[in-house]
Design a protein around this motif. Structure first.
Motif, PDB file in Angstrom:
ATOM      1  N   MET A  95       0.977  -1.215  -0.215  1.00 42.43           N
ATOM      2  CA  MET A  95      -0.155  -0.132   0.084  1.00 42.43           C
ATOM      3  C   MET A  95       1.126   1.263   0.236  1.00 42.43           C
ATOM      4  O   MET A  95       2.278   1.130   0.775  1.00 42.43           O
ATOM      5  CB  MET A  95      -0.697   0.310   0.532  1.00 42.43           C
ATOM      6  CG  MET A  95      -2.110   0.952   1.262  1.00 42.43           C
ATOM      7  SD  MET A  95      -3.151   1.152   0.246  1.00 42.43           S
ATOM      8  CE  MET A  95      -3.971  -0.574   0.483  1.00 42.43           C
ATOM      9  N   ALA A  96       0.403   2.097  -1.016  1.00 41.07           N
ATOM     10  CA  ALA A  96       1.135   3.763  -0.635  1.00 41.07           C
ATOM     11  C   ALA A  96       0.160   4.752  -0.852  1.00 41.07           C
ATOM     12  O   ALA A  96       0.032   4.664  -1.331  1.00 41.07           O
ATOM     13  CB  ALA A  96       1.435   3.379  -1.888  1.00 41.07           C
ATOM     14  N   VAL A  97       1.106   5.740   0.086  1.00 38.85           N
ATOM     15  CA  VAL A  97       0.446   6.957  -0.587  1.00 38.85           C
ATOM     16  C   VAL A  97       0.995   7.821  -1.551  1.00 38.85           C
ATOM     17  O   VAL A  97       2.497   7.724  -1.184  1.00 38.85           O
ATOM     18  CB  VAL A  97       1.033   8.106   0.761  1.00 38.85           C
ATOM     19  CG1 VAL A  97       0.066   9.545   0.626  1.00 38.85           C
ATOM     20  CG2 VAL A  97       0.108   7.003   2.459  1.00 38.85           C
ATOM     21  N   ALA A  98       0.557   7.712  -2.314  1.00 38.20           N
ATOM     22  CA  ALA A  98       1.636   8.950  -3.675  1.00 38.20           C
ATOM     23  C   ALA A  98       0.635  10.072  -3.964  1.00 38.20           C
ATOM     24  O   ALA A  98      -0.447  10.473  -3.489  1.00 38.20           O
ATOM     25  CB  ALA A  98       1.469   7.537  -4.685  1.00 38.20           C
ATOM     26  N   GLY A  99       1.326  10.764  -4.809  1.00 34.26           N
ATOM     27  CA  GLY A  99       0.511  12.191  -5.393  1.00 34.26           C
ATOM     28  C   GLY A  99       2.080  12.560  -6.160  1.00 34.26           C
ATOM     29  O   GLY A  99       2.168  11.989  -7.114  1.00 34.26           O
ATOM     30  N   ASP A 105       5.595  17.895  -0.717  1.00 31.19           N
ATOM     31  CA  ASP A 105       5.340  19.136   0.854  1.00 31.19           C
ATOM     32  C   ASP A 105       3.877  19.088   0.766  1.00 31.19           C
ATOM     33  O   ASP A 105       3.367  19.813   1.393  1.00 31.19           O
ATOM     34  CB  ASP A 105       5.896  20.195  -0.085  1.00 31.19           C
ATOM     35  CG  ASP A 105       5.357  21.116  -1.012  1.00 31.19           C
ATOM     36  OD1 ASP A 105       4.924  20.417  -2.036  1.00 31.19           O
ATOM     37  OD2 ASP A 105       5.031  22.476  -1.369  1.00 31.19           O
ATOM     38  N   VAL A 106       3.275  18.936   0.011  1.00 30.42           N
ATOM     39  CA  VAL A 106       1.683  18.598  -0.456  1.00 30.42           C
ATOM     40  C   VAL A 106       1.260  17.790   1.752  1.00 30.42           C
ATOM     41  O   VAL A 106      -0.385  18.409   2.214  1.00 30.42           O
ATOM     42  CB  VAL A 106       0.616  17.921  -1.204  1.00 30.42           C
ATOM     43  CG1 VAL A 106       0.801  16.874  -1.384  1.00 30.42           C
ATOM     44  CG2 VAL A 106      -0.269  18.501  -0.788  1.00 30.42           C
ATOM     45  N   MET A 107       1.644  17.200   1.800  1.00 29.16           N
ATOM     46  CA  MET A 107       1.846  16.487   3.270  1.00 29.16           C
ATOM     47  C   MET A 107       1.476  17.095   4.353  1.00 29.16           C
ATOM     48  O   MET A 107       1.406  16.612   5.104  1.00 29.16           O
ATOM     49  CB  MET A 107       3.232  15.280   2.594  1.00 29.16           C
ATOM     50  CG  MET A 107       2.557  14.026   1.801  1.00 29.16           C
ATOM     51  SD  MET A 107       1.451  12.637   2.009  1.00 29.16           S
ATOM     52  CE  MET A 107       1.933  12.400   3.387  1.00 29.16           C
ATOM     53  N   GLN A 108       2.291  18.227   3.995  1.00 29.19           N
ATOM     54  CA  GLN A 108       2.212  19.190   5.103  1.00 29.19           C
ATOM     55  C   GLN A 108       1.116  19.954   5.220  1.00 29.19           C
ATOM     56  O   GLN A 108       0.867  20.958   6.332  1.00 29.19           O
ATOM     57  CB  GLN A 108       3.380  20.477   4.768  1.00 29.19           C
ATOM     58  CG  GLN A 108       4.508  19.471   4.793  1.00 29.19           C
ATOM     59  CD  GLN A 108       4.779  18.605   5.942  1.00 29.19           C
ATOM     60  OE1 GLN A 108       4.903  18.817   7.122  1.00 29.19           O
ATOM     61  NE2 GLN A 108       5.500  17.339   5.262  1.00 29.19           N
ATOM     62  N   SER A 151      -8.006  15.534  -5.220  1.00 31.40           N
ATOM     63  CA  SER A 151      -7.456  14.553  -3.965  1.00 31.40           C
ATOM     64  C   SER A 151      -6.354  15.760  -3.825  1.00 31.40           C
ATOM     65  O   SER A 151      -5.762  15.616  -5.108  1.00 31.40           O
ATOM     66  CB  SER A 151      -7.848  14.325  -3.829  1.00 31.40           C
ATOM     67  OG  SER A 151      -6.687  13.164  -4.157  1.00 31.40           O
ATOM     68  N   ASP A 152      -5.628  15.163  -2.880  1.00 29.27           N
ATOM     69  CA  ASP A 152      -3.788  15.921  -2.257  1.00 29.27           C
ATOM     70  C   ASP A 152      -3.315  14.771  -2.991  1.00 29.27           C
ATOM     71  O   ASP A 152      -2.105  15.082  -3.527  1.00 29.27           O
ATOM     72  CB  ASP A 152      -3.721  16.305  -1.396  1.00 29.27           C
ATOM     73  CG  ASP A 152      -4.447  18.008  -1.405  1.00 29.27           C
ATOM     74  OD1 ASP A 152      -4.353  18.592  -2.077  1.00 29.27           O
ATOM     75  OD2 ASP A 152      -5.124  18.070  -0.348  1.00 29.27           O
ATOM     76  N   VAL A 153      -3.776  13.572  -2.677  1.00 32.96           N
ATOM     77  CA  VAL A 153      -2.841  12.548  -2.860  1.00 32.96           C
ATOM     78  C   VAL A 153      -3.422  11.103  -2.789  1.00 32.96           C
ATOM     79  O   VAL A 153      -5.030  11.204  -2.390  1.00 32.96           O
ATOM     80  CB  VAL A 153      -2.674  12.269  -1.125  1.00 32.96           C
ATOM     81  CG1 VAL A 153      -0.683  12.998  -1.173  1.00 32.96           C
ATOM     82  CG2 VAL A 153      -3.444  12.176  -0.311  1.00 32.96           C
ATOM     83  N   ILE A 154      -3.607   9.832  -3.169  1.00 30.34           N
ATOM     84  CA  ILE A 154      -4.277   8.934  -3.201  1.00 30.34           C
ATOM     85  C   ILE A 154      -2.982   7.691  -2.154  1.00 30.34           C
ATOM     86  O   ILE A 154      -1.717   7.653  -1.743  1.00 30.34           O
ATOM     87  CB  ILE A 154      -4.391   8.180  -4.659  1.00 30.34           C
ATOM     88  CG1 ILE A 154      -2.404   7.490  -5.481  1.00 30.34           C
ATOM     89  CG2 ILE A 154      -4.843   9.265  -5.900  1.00 30.34           C
ATOM     90  CD1 ILE A 154      -2.805   7.001  -6.656  1.00 30.34           C
ATOM     91  N   GLU A 170       4.239  10.001  -8.156  1.00 28.87           N
ATOM     92  CA  GLU A 170       5.657   9.036  -6.773  1.00 28.87           C
ATOM     93  C   GLU A 170       4.891   8.679  -5.674  1.00 28.87           C
ATOM     94  O   GLU A 170       3.851   9.469  -5.116  1.00 28.87           O
ATOM     95  CB  GLU A 170       6.210   9.866  -7.158  1.00 28.87           C
ATOM     96  CG  GLU A 170       6.613  11.081  -6.091  1.00 28.87           C
ATOM     97  CD  GLU A 170       7.354  12.532  -6.023  1.00 28.87           C
ATOM     98  OE1 GLU A 170       8.691  11.461  -5.582  1.00 28.87           O
ATOM     99  OE2 GLU A 170       7.693  13.161  -6.185  1.00 28.87           O
ATOM    100  N   ALA A 171       5.571   7.475  -5.329  1.00 31.08           N
ATOM    101  CA  ALA A 171       5.053   7.158  -3.666  1.00 31.08           C
ATOM    102  C   ALA A 171       5.941   7.361  -2.976  1.00 31.08           C
ATOM    103  O   ALA A 171       6.671   7.668  -3.293  1.00 31.08           O
ATOM    104  CB  ALA A 171       5.640   6.174  -4.204  1.00 31.08           C
ATOM    105  N   PHE A 172       5.076   8.667  -2.404  1.00 29.51           N
ATOM    106  CA  PHE A 172       5.368   9.120  -0.856  1.00 29.51           C
ATOM    107  C   PHE A 172       5.888   8.461   0.128  1.00 29.51           C
ATOM    108  O   PHE A 172       6.867   8.932   1.248  1.00 29.51           O
ATOM    109  CB  PHE A 172       4.471  10.438  -0.252  1.00 29.51           C
ATOM    110  CG  PHE A 172       3.967  11.468  -1.430  1.00 29.51           C
ATOM    111  CD1 PHE A 172       5.664  11.885  -2.568  1.00 29.51           C
ATOM    112  CD2 PHE A 172       3.405  12.433  -1.523  1.00 29.51           C
ATOM    113  CE1 PHE A 172       4.894  12.348  -3.398  1.00 29.51           C
ATOM    114  CE2 PHE A 172       2.587  13.247  -2.006  1.00 29.51           C
ATOM    115  CZ  PHE A 172       3.629  13.398  -3.513  1.00 29.51           C
ATOM    116  N   ASP A 173       4.973   7.298  -0.015  1.00 33.67           N
ATOM    117  CA  ASP A 173       5.550   6.322   1.733  1.00 33.67           C
ATOM    118  C   ASP A 173       4.894   5.343   1.079  1.00 33.67           C
ATOM    119  O   ASP A 173       3.663   5.333   0.464  1.00 33.67           O
ATOM    120  CB  ASP A 173       4.949   6.691   2.658  1.00 33.67           C
ATOM    121  CG  ASP A 173       5.092   6.112   4.003  1.00 33.67           C
ATOM    122  OD1 ASP A 173       6.025   5.473   4.228  1.00 33.67           O
ATOM    123  OD2 ASP A 173       4.875   6.394   5.134  1.00 33.67           O
TER     124      ASP A 173
END
Length: 205
Positions: A95-99, A105-108, A151-154, A170-173
């Motif tokens: 499973m990934a958090v991606a954007g 920086d959107v994660m902030q 959305s900001d991320v998926i 890209e995958a952020f995490d």
């Protein structure tokens, strides 16, 4: 006869290959067939092809003795009314958090808008990080959501990351590993234990 529910696609193709290599013969099966129910020549095994999210329902309610499904579905649905017997090692993914690439920086953001087929898993991930989110449940191509400003991320399943890259993401995490699991109806586990053991021997890695 043992009744097995299988997810259509690669999982079904891999399982049928393993069964055939173990001596099961399915006269009507081919990877291009549109049939949904197949019985082996000896009459010992019936396989039903269903959509992945429905497999646990079939197994829990006794329409199938057992089923093979990605444990992402089991985790998302908090499925507790079936036994998990075996990790088949098929369809390994994360499973990934991606954007959008270069925009981590959107994660902030104070409140993050998240699109996912897995709202429960997504909510838990961000709750563990004390990140407030607005969740959007999607069933189709989740990768589109950041690209069109939905959305900001998926939060989604990633196998190789190719689909993300091809769509400018890209995958952020990465978190949580998944693969296909054999699950079983609790009654069938007691009544058809021997048949289940034979089936497990045939399909395991």
């Amino acid at each position: 006869m043992l009744h097995i529910a299988l997810a259509k696609g690669r999982i079904a193709r891999t399982v049928f290959t393993r069964l055939q290599e173990s001596g099961y013969v399915f006269p009507e099966y081919s990877k291009d067939s549109r049939k949904l129910i197949f019985t082996d020549e000896a009459g010992n095994l019936r396989v039903t092809l269903v959509k992945s999210p429905d497999i646990a329902v079939y197994v829990r309610r006794g329409a199938a003795d057992a089923g093979i499904v990605g444990n992402d579905v089991l985790v998302e649905d908090e499925e507790q009314d079936v036994y998990e017997l075996l990790d088949l090692g098929i369809g390994r993914c994360r499973m990934a958090v991606a954007g959008i690439q270069g925009h981590q920086d959107v994660m902030q953001k104070r409140i993050l808008t998240v699109a996912s087929k897995y709202p429960l898993i997504a909510r838990k991930y961000f709750a563990d990080r004390f990140q407030p989110i607005d969740i959007i449940k999607l069933n189709g191509s989740v990768e589109l959501a950041p690209l069109v400003g939905l959305s900001d991320v998926i939060v989604d399943i990633v196998e190789t990351g190719t689909t993300l890259k091809e769509n400018g993401l890209e995958a952020f995490d990465y978190f949580m590993n998944f693969s296909a699991r054999l699950i079983c109806n609790k009654v069938a586990y007691k009544m058809k234990h021997e048949e289940l053991n034979r089936f497990m021997e045939a399909v395991k890695e």
